[in-house]
Design a protein around this motif. Structure first.
Motif, PDB file in Angstrom:
ATOM      1  N   LYS A   1       7.323 -37.842 -17.443  1.00  0.00           N
ATOM      2  CA  LYS A   1       8.394 -37.287 -16.613  1.00  0.00           C
ATOM      3  C   LYS A   1       9.208 -36.258 -17.397  1.00  0.00           C
ATOM      4  O   LYS A   1       9.541 -35.186 -16.871  1.00  0.00           O
ATOM      5  CB  LYS A   1       9.320 -38.403 -16.116  1.00  0.00           C
TER       6      LYS A   1
ATOM      7  N   ASN B   1       7.016 -33.189 -17.915  1.00  0.00           N
ATOM      8  CA  ASN B   1       6.714 -32.484 -16.671  1.00  0.00           C
ATOM      9  C   ASN B   1       7.941 -31.846 -16.033  1.00  0.00           C
ATOM     10  O   ASN B   1       7.868 -30.751 -15.470  1.00  0.00           O
ATOM     11  CB  ASN B   1       6.066 -33.465 -15.687  1.00  0.00           C
ATOM     12  N   ASN B   2       9.078 -32.511 -16.125  1.00  0.00           N
ATOM     13  CA  ASN B   2      10.270 -32.047 -15.407  1.00  0.00           C
ATOM     14  C   ASN B   2      11.305 -31.350 -16.286  1.00  0.00           C
ATOM     15  O   ASN B   2      12.085 -30.540 -15.785  1.00  0.00           O
ATOM     16  CB  ASN B   2      10.946 -33.228 -14.701  1.00  0.00           C
TER      17      ASN B   2
ATOM     18  N   THR C   1       7.277 -22.307 -11.189  1.00  0.00           N
ATOM     19  CA  THR C   1       7.883 -23.635 -11.298  1.00  0.00           C
ATOM     20  C   THR C   1       7.032 -24.603 -10.478  1.00  0.00           C
ATOM     21  O   THR C   1       6.187 -24.189  -9.679  1.00  0.00           O
ATOM     22  CB  THR C   1       9.324 -23.655 -10.757  1.00  0.00           C
ATOM     23  N   HIS C   2       7.277 -25.896 -10.653  1.00  0.00           N
ATOM     24  CA  HIS C   2       6.582 -26.878  -9.816  1.00  0.00           C
ATOM     25  C   HIS C   2       6.870 -26.614  -8.345  1.00  0.00           C
ATOM     26  O   HIS C   2       5.971 -26.686  -7.504  1.00  0.00           O
ATOM     27  CB  HIS C   2       7.032 -28.296 -10.188  1.00  0.00           C
TER      28      HIS C   2
ATOM     29  N   ARG D   1      -1.410 -33.281 -14.269  1.00  0.00           N
ATOM     30  CA  ARG D   1      -0.139 -32.958 -13.631  1.00  0.00           C
ATOM     31  C   ARG D   1       0.158 -33.821 -12.400  1.00  0.00           C
ATOM     32  O   ARG D   1       1.051 -33.499 -11.619  1.00  0.00           O
ATOM     33  CB  ARG D   1      -0.102 -31.479 -13.232  1.00  0.00           C
TER      34      ARG D   1
END
Length: 614
Positions: free
Chosen positions: A184, A187-188, A207-208, A522
């Motif tokens: 997390k 990834n974030n 960006t995601h 991902r």
């Protein structure tokens, strides 16, 4: 509803367009009082510790206390997160959510002795205590039974360890969450993607949140640039991410062994008592119908008019979104008409939600993105969305209100303890509503273009939820089996598994780009092992249920209503079977696949005629 060109502040949204949180607590002061009351009540658990085997009074008293505190906590946390989600920048609401979560944790710790202590009661003694009418299955006028809860505790006897081991396992849970937390944060928080050019040639940071919109772009160079940039970024960290994935697989295996399960999959499926054969049947049946996905891929290639279809071409629309705009009041009536086959009991509850501020539908500054339903017990469900007037958002309204109806009928017909349905069936009611809406819109499409859009909406949802999530499920199964066999899950091993599955699921009509082998790296859901298969089973069950409702009418509706009212009073797979869909067999998935085949065939024909006409 008046038009608004700029996003409003929360304070400027008319109250009639907001959800009625005052139905939970009339004021924030009332919330504080409830919070203080539950804080004080937590000490009451100690009066029962070590005494559950003494008498029916002691056992019933403890279970009733636990249920009453649980119901109050449900409302306390529900109120706080509803307030926060429509005004995320409000620090007071952020604090309320944090305090509510902490209170939940304290309550869990205070009540942690209950299950293990019940299991220490001698069987004959427990059987005698359970003869008390308050612990037997409840009648309409007596909703105080804990029979189901006791059955579940006893069913887990073989997997419940000594108090000392249980304490050790509980203490280890924070450490075991390390791989997920590492992912997390990577990834974030820590991952930074490069800048690419959008359709206007302007530089934009990937960006995601922007990734999917880039993949939906009509400009192929934008799609390719986003795809390449995403996986180049993850590729640079593939060894770290493989280590995190393997660590998570090892913690899953550790808990499976500690709980005396033969595998991690058996452990994770046991929560809802889902047979492992359901998992395998899903994969086998989807593979049986793989040629349908190959046809879908061929249609996409033809409509995009490309020499080679690539993995980054799978999300851009092949049918432009309908230009039809649907005001919110019209959307409500449209969904009601679509759900008319459900009968008056269902429609009356649905109207109740539409007319009495269950829905917070207007966009405002600081409002959480996306859509969801929250159903605090003893009140009514709440739906969050930011309605934009598109047909896609009409589907969102139907979907989230399907969740609301499931919560409403479960809560109205079950005790708090027996009301909270399992994740295995969480998407059934919502997707069933979408399918009924899909059927209605097809019957009333204004032109061929809108009909094509509706068909493609169904196909894309099916592709993403049944085919794709089943592929995820097969990846998890293979990876975790390798871990259990003692193999090291290196990045190359995981990429090899994942690329082969893409080749199997999408066929030779598309270029399986090397980058797609990294997609496993991902996917956040892989850090909750054996979760994703439930999307595919739930979607398949919903398609089968909606088909049955449309063809069989009242009898099917009544069976379905029984499912909605069941909560968790029975195992979810049994509740579905009573509604006419037995997920232990391949038939529901096959029925869903036939619905996919019909929609695909019609879309192929529609688009072919359109090409001929042009």
């Amino acid at each position: 509803m008046e038009k608004q060109n700029t996003i409003r502040k929360r304070a400027d949204v008319p109250v009639e367009y907001t959800w009625a949180t005052e139905d939970i607590f009339p004021t924030e002061e009332a919330w504080e009082q409830a919070f203080s009351q539950v804080t004080e009540e937590l000490s009451s658990y100690e009066a029962y510790r070590g005494r559950l085997g003494e008498s029916a009074d002691a056992l019933y008293g403890c279970l009733k206390l636990d249920e009453e505190i649980g119901e109050k906590l449900d409302q306390i946390y529900g109120y706080a997160h509803l307030k926060s989600d429509v005004d995320t920048g409000n620090s007071r609401y952020q604090q309320m959510v944090g305090r509510a979560a902490a209170l939940y944790a304290r309550a869990s710790a205070a009540s942690s002795f209950i299950a293990s202590e019940i299991l220490t009661i001698p069987e004959e003694r427990l059987a005698s205590i359970r003869g008390d009418r308050r612990l037997l299955p409840w009648k309409e006028e007596e909703k105080d039974s804990f029979e189901r809860q006791l059955d579940l505790i006893l069913r887990d006897r073989a997997h419940t360890r000594s108090p000392e081991v249980e304490e050790l396992l509980a203490d280890a849970s924070e450490m075991a969450g390390g791989p997920s937390q590492i992912f997390k944060m990577f990834n974030n928080a820590d991952t930074k993607f490069p800048v690419i050019k959008n359709e206007e040639g302007e530089p934009m940071e990937l960006t995601h949140g922007r990734y999917v919109s880039f993949l939906e772009s009509r400009d192929r160079q934008v799609r390719k640039a986003a795809f390449t940039a995403m996986y180049e970024t993850f590729g640079r960290h593939k060894n770290t991410l493989a280590a995190a994935f393997q660590a998570n697989a090892k913690q899953a295996l550790f808990y499976a062994k500690a709980r005396r399960f033969p595998s991690a999959r058996a452990y994770y499926l046991s929560d809802a008592n889902v047979p492992e054969s359901v998992y395998d049947t899903l994969i086998e049946t989807v593979r049986e119908f793989m040629p349908l996905m190959y046809r879908y891929v061929a249609l996409r290639k033809r409509m995009l008019q490309v020499d080679e279809l690539h993995m980054y071409d799978l999300y851009t629309p092949i049918v432009p979104e309908s230009s039809r705009k649907v005001p919110f009041e019209e959307a409500k009536e449209l969904v009601l008409r679509a759900l008319s086959p459900m009968g008056e009991e269902y429609l009356a509850a649905f109207r109740e939600g539409l007319e009495n501020r269950w829905i917070d539908f207007m966009e405002n500054e600081g409002k959480r993105s996306g859509a969801y339903c929250s159903g605090p017990y003893g009140v009514h469900p709440y739906v969050l969305m930011s309605y934009q007037g598109t047909l896609d958002h009409v589907f969102t309204l139907a979907h989230e209100m399907g969740h609301a109806m499931h919560s409403w009928f479960s809560n109205e017909n079950q005790t708090f303890t027996n009301s909270q349905y399992k994740i295995f069936v969480a998407e059934v009611a919502s997707t069933c509503n979408e399918n009924l809406l899909n059927h209605y819109l097809l019957e009333h499409a204004v032109d061929k273009r809108e009909r094509a859009y509706i068909l493609n909406h169904f196909l894309d949802g099916f592709k993403g939820t049944v085919f794709r999530q089943t592929m995820f499920a097969e990846f998890e199964k293979t990876a975790h089996e390798k871990c259990q066999a003692g193999e090291i899950l290196t990045a190359d091993v995981l990429c090899g598994i994942y690329k082969k599955l893409n080749e199997d699921y999408f066929g030779d009509g598309i270029v399986i780009d090397e980058e797609i082998a990294l997609e496993w790296a991902r996917i956040p859901h892989f850090y909750t092992p054996y979760y994703v298969y439930q999307y595919a089973t739930g979607f398949s069950a919903a398609v089968a249920l909606s088909e049955r409702i449309l063809t069989e009418g009242e009898a099917a509706v009544q069976d379905y209503m029984g499912f909605l009212k069941g909560g968790c009073s029975k195992d979810p797979i049994d509740l579905l079977a009573e509604a006419g869909v037995d997920m232990r067999t391949p038939e529901p998935v096959r029925a869903a696949m036939e619905a996919f085949r019909r929609a695909l065939t019609e879309l192929e024909e529609l688009l072919s005629r359109e090409e001929s006409d042009s």
